[in-house]
Motif scaffolding. Structure first.
Motif, short mmCIF file in Angstrom:
data_model
loop_
_atom_site.label_atom_id
_atom_site.label_comp_id
_atom_site.label_asym_id
_atom_site.label_seq_id
_atom_site.Cartn_x
_atom_site.Cartn_y
_atom_site.Cartn_z
N ARG A 58 0.83 -1.20 0.00
CA ARG A 58 0.00 0.00 0.00
C ARG A 58 0.87 1.26 0.00
NH1 ARG A 58 -5.27 -1.30 0.25
NH2 ARG A 58 -5.87 -3.19 1.37
N VAL A 59 1.99 1.21 0.69
CA VAL A 59 2.94 2.33 0.64
C VAL A 59 3.43 2.54 -0.79
CG1 VAL A 59 5.24 3.12 1.36
CG2 VAL A 59 3.71 2.08 3.03
N GLN A 60 3.73 1.43 -1.48
CA GLN A 60 4.18 1.52 -2.87
C GLN A 60 3.09 2.12 -3.77
OE1 GLN A 60 5.47 -2.77 -2.97
NE2 GLN A 60 7.22 -1.92 -4.07
N LEU A 61 1.83 1.70 -3.55
CA LEU A 61 0.73 2.25 -4.35
C LEU A 61 0.53 3.74 -4.09
CD1 LEU A 61 -2.17 -0.40 -4.34
CD2 LEU A 61 -0.97 0.51 -6.32
N SER A 62 0.74 4.16 -2.85
CA SER A 62 0.58 5.59 -2.52
C SER A 62 1.61 6.45 -3.24
CB SER A 62 0.71 5.80 -1.00
OG SER A 62 2.07 5.72 -0.59
N ARG A 63 2.72 5.82 -3.67
CA ARG A 63 3.79 6.53 -4.37
C ARG A 63 3.81 6.27 -5.86
NH1 ARG A 63 8.43 4.46 -0.10
NH2 ARG A 63 7.92 5.88 1.63
N HIS A 64 2.79 5.60 -6.36
CA HIS A 64 2.77 5.23 -7.78
C HIS A 64 2.92 6.49 -8.65
CE1 HIS A 64 1.55 3.50 -11.60
NE2 HIS A 64 1.59 2.31 -11.04
N PRO A 65 3.82 6.45 -9.64
CA PRO A 65 4.08 7.65 -10.47
C PRO A 65 2.87 8.17 -11.23
CG PRO A 65 5.16 5.69 -11.39
CD PRO A 65 4.70 5.32 -10.02
N ASN A 66 1.87 7.32 -11.45
CA ASN A 66 0.67 7.76 -12.18
C ASN A 66 -0.46 8.20 -11.25
OD1 ASN A 66 1.50 5.03 -14.24
ND2 ASN A 66 1.70 7.16 -14.87
N ARG A 67 -0.21 8.16 -9.95
CA ARG A 67 -1.24 8.52 -8.98
C ARG A 67 -1.50 10.03 -9.03
NH1 ARG A 67 -3.40 5.67 -4.75
NH2 ARG A 67 -4.34 6.90 -3.11
N THR A 70 -2.34 16.67 -5.68
CA THR A 70 -3.27 17.69 -5.17
C THR A 70 -3.90 18.53 -6.27
OG1 THR A 70 -2.18 17.82 -3.02
CG2 THR A 70 -3.46 19.74 -3.70
N LEU A 71 -3.09 19.09 -7.17
CA LEU A 71 -3.63 19.95 -8.22
C LEU A 71 -4.57 19.19 -9.16
CD1 LEU A 71 -0.70 22.36 -9.21
CD2 LEU A 71 -2.96 22.99 -8.33
N ASN A 72 -4.30 17.90 -9.36
CA ASN A 72 -5.19 17.09 -10.19
C ASN A 72 -6.58 17.02 -9.57
OD1 ASN A 72 -2.30 15.29 -10.45
ND2 ASN A 72 -3.27 16.01 -12.33
N TYR A 73 -6.61 16.78 -8.25
CA TYR A 73 -7.90 16.72 -7.55
C TYR A 73 -8.62 18.06 -7.61
CZ TYR A 73 -6.95 12.13 -5.48
OH TYR A 73 -6.71 10.78 -5.30
N GLN A 115 2.06 19.56 -3.11
CA GLN A 115 2.08 19.20 -4.53
C GLN A 115 3.43 18.60 -4.90
OE1 GLN A 115 -0.26 19.12 -6.81
NE2 GLN A 115 1.08 18.59 -8.52
N LYS A 116 3.39 17.42 -5.52
CA LYS A 116 4.60 16.76 -6.02
C LYS A 116 4.74 16.99 -7.52
CE LYS A 116 4.53 12.99 -2.62
NZ LYS A 116 4.36 11.53 -2.44
N GLY A 117 5.86 16.55 -8.09
CA GLY A 117 6.09 16.69 -9.52
C GLY A 117 6.05 15.35 -10.23
N TYR A 118 5.95 15.41 -11.58
CA TYR A 118 5.80 14.20 -12.39
C TYR A 118 7.09 13.77 -13.08
CZ TYR A 118 0.76 14.47 -11.81
OH TYR A 118 -0.50 14.48 -11.26
N ASN A 119 8.04 14.68 -13.17
CA ASN A 119 9.33 14.35 -13.78
C ASN A 119 10.43 15.08 -13.02
OD1 ASN A 119 9.30 17.08 -14.74
ND2 ASN A 119 8.13 16.42 -16.54
N THR A 120 11.67 14.89 -13.45
CA THR A 120 12.80 15.45 -12.70
C THR A 120 12.67 16.96 -12.51
OG1 THR A 120 14.24 13.72 -13.56
CG2 THR A 120 15.31 15.66 -12.63
N LYS A 121 12.30 17.66 -13.57
CA LYS A 121 12.21 19.12 -13.52
C LYS A 121 11.13 19.59 -12.56
CE LYS A 121 12.02 23.20 -16.51
NZ LYS A 121 11.90 23.69 -17.91
N HIS A 272 -5.05 5.73 -9.47
CA HIS A 272 -4.54 6.03 -10.81
C HIS A 272 -5.20 5.19 -11.89
CE1 HIS A 272 -2.17 2.73 -9.13
NE2 HIS A 272 -1.95 2.32 -10.36
N ASN A 273 -5.84 4.08 -11.52
CA ASN A 273 -6.48 3.20 -12.51
C ASN A 273 -7.79 3.76 -13.04
OD1 ASN A 273 -4.64 1.20 -12.92
ND2 ASN A 273 -5.46 -0.18 -11.35
N ASP A 274 -8.44 4.62 -12.27
CA ASP A 274 -9.67 5.29 -12.73
C ASP A 274 -9.75 6.62 -12.01
OD1 ASP A 274 -12.18 6.11 -13.52
OD2 ASP A 274 -13.14 4.17 -13.21
N GLN A 275 -9.00 7.58 -12.54
CA GLN A 275 -8.88 8.87 -11.86
C GLN A 275 -10.20 9.61 -11.78
OE1 GLN A 275 -5.55 11.28 -13.04
NE2 GLN A 275 -4.10 9.58 -13.04
#
Length: 317
Positions: A58-67, A70-73, A115-121, A272-275
């Motif tokens: 569940r910890v791994q799922l909470s960190r899934h890169p496609n999850r 905040t801004l998405n919600y 808010q987290k980021g989606y890529n290195t930048k 992330h499977n059904d946002q």
């Protein structure tokens, strides 16, 4: 789609399904039966895997890169009604902590969250979701503004912790978080906190003192991350799975220990499977929760909130 290690059986079946469909599309061979069998097998495998998740999974799922973050919600829930507000009026504007006004239906809310980021930048830009003192001071400024205009506050928690750098400590990281905790406990408007990913340490508590604490199904909430706990107790990250189990950090554990108020169900396989379904569920839950809280007077809100936190950790043999 990215798959975690424990999801590899699903990935293999999905690849077989796509290959079979491609063969059917590129030739005259009828593969309808095979595709249907594979579809059923994929669904059964998903149910089997996700109903027996360990704390570490569940910890791994909470960190899934496609999850979603905040801004998405906020953007999905509020649409064009969201107006982001910036700065703590003291030092600067922390990009790891965002906030602003938005509406769900006809009701205005003050939304605040890490808010987290989606890529290195973007991860560097958002400092990996780890706020500095000015982030917590910005959050407090927005909460006090909400109180002034009698607007309910919604916080989205998703952080590995407050930023532990030297410059953050020099600017008063501990004081900023402590100030938020005491001010939130006395805020005279409803506060709804939603844990959408990682809820670690004081970084989460700095915006996590609410009348209702909601926790998505595949998230975690703890004083320390499993990796850090493992490194302290065993001088290595190798025991992070054991630490995750011992910390009792899952939504079910938190509900059983009466630290949170409600578990928000996620789609099979995670948010992330059904946002879209996840956004709708979260929006409906916020609306329903506010409907309960708005019936209380400001005095009752504060008294019940204080009582809630005073009682956490109290137990009888």
């Amino acid at each position: 789609m990215e798959y975690l290690e424990f999801e590899l059986p699903i990935k293999e079946l999905q690849e077989q399904y796509e290959k079979a469909c491609k063969i059917g599309a590129d030739s005259d061979v009828d593969v309808t039966g095979t595709c249907q069998q594979l579809e059923k097998k994929i669904e059964d495998t998903k149910k089997d895997i996700y109903k027996n998740l360990t704390a570490w999974q569940r910890v791994q799922l909470s960190r899934h890169p496609n999850r979603p973050y905040t801004l998405n919600y906020i953007q999905a829930i509020c649409g064009d009604t969201f107006l982001e507000l910036h700065g703590d009026r003291n030092y600067g504007d922390d990009k790891a902590m965002i906030g602003g006004l938005g509406k769900i239906g006809n009701q205005s809310y003050m939304f605040i969250g890490q808010q987290k980021g989606y890529n290195t930048k973007t991860r560097q830009y958002r400092n990996f979701g780890m706020a500095n003192p000015e982030g917590y001071r910005k959050a407090l400024r927005l909460m006090k503004s909400a109180e002034k205009f009698n607007i309910p506050v919604v916080t989205f928690i998703d952080t590995p912790g407050a930023f532990p750098g030297l410059e953050a400590e020099e600017r008063g990281q501990g004081e900023a978080i402590a100030r938020n905790i005491i001010e939130m406990s006395q805020l005279q408007v409803p506060i709804i906190s939603v844990i959408i990913g990682e809820g670690a340490s004081g970084g989460a508590l700095g915006i996590g003192v609410g009348d209702r604490i909601l926790m998505l199904e595949n998230t975690w909430y703890s004083v320390i991350s499993p990796e850090s706990c493992s490194s302290i107790l065993w001088r290595s990250w190798e025991h992070k799975q054991t630490a995750a189990e011992a910390l009792k950090l899952t939504a079910k554990d938190m509900k059983r220990l009466k630290i949170i108020d409600q578990i928000v169900k996620e789609p099979l396989g995670g948010a992330h499977n059904d946002q879209e379904k996840t956004y709708k569920t979260v929006a409906n839950t916020i609306t329903k929760t506010f409907g309960e809280l708005k019936k209380l007077s400001a005095e009752d809100l504060v008294n019940q909130r204080m009582e809630k936190y005073v009682n956490i950790g109290v137990y009888k043999d």
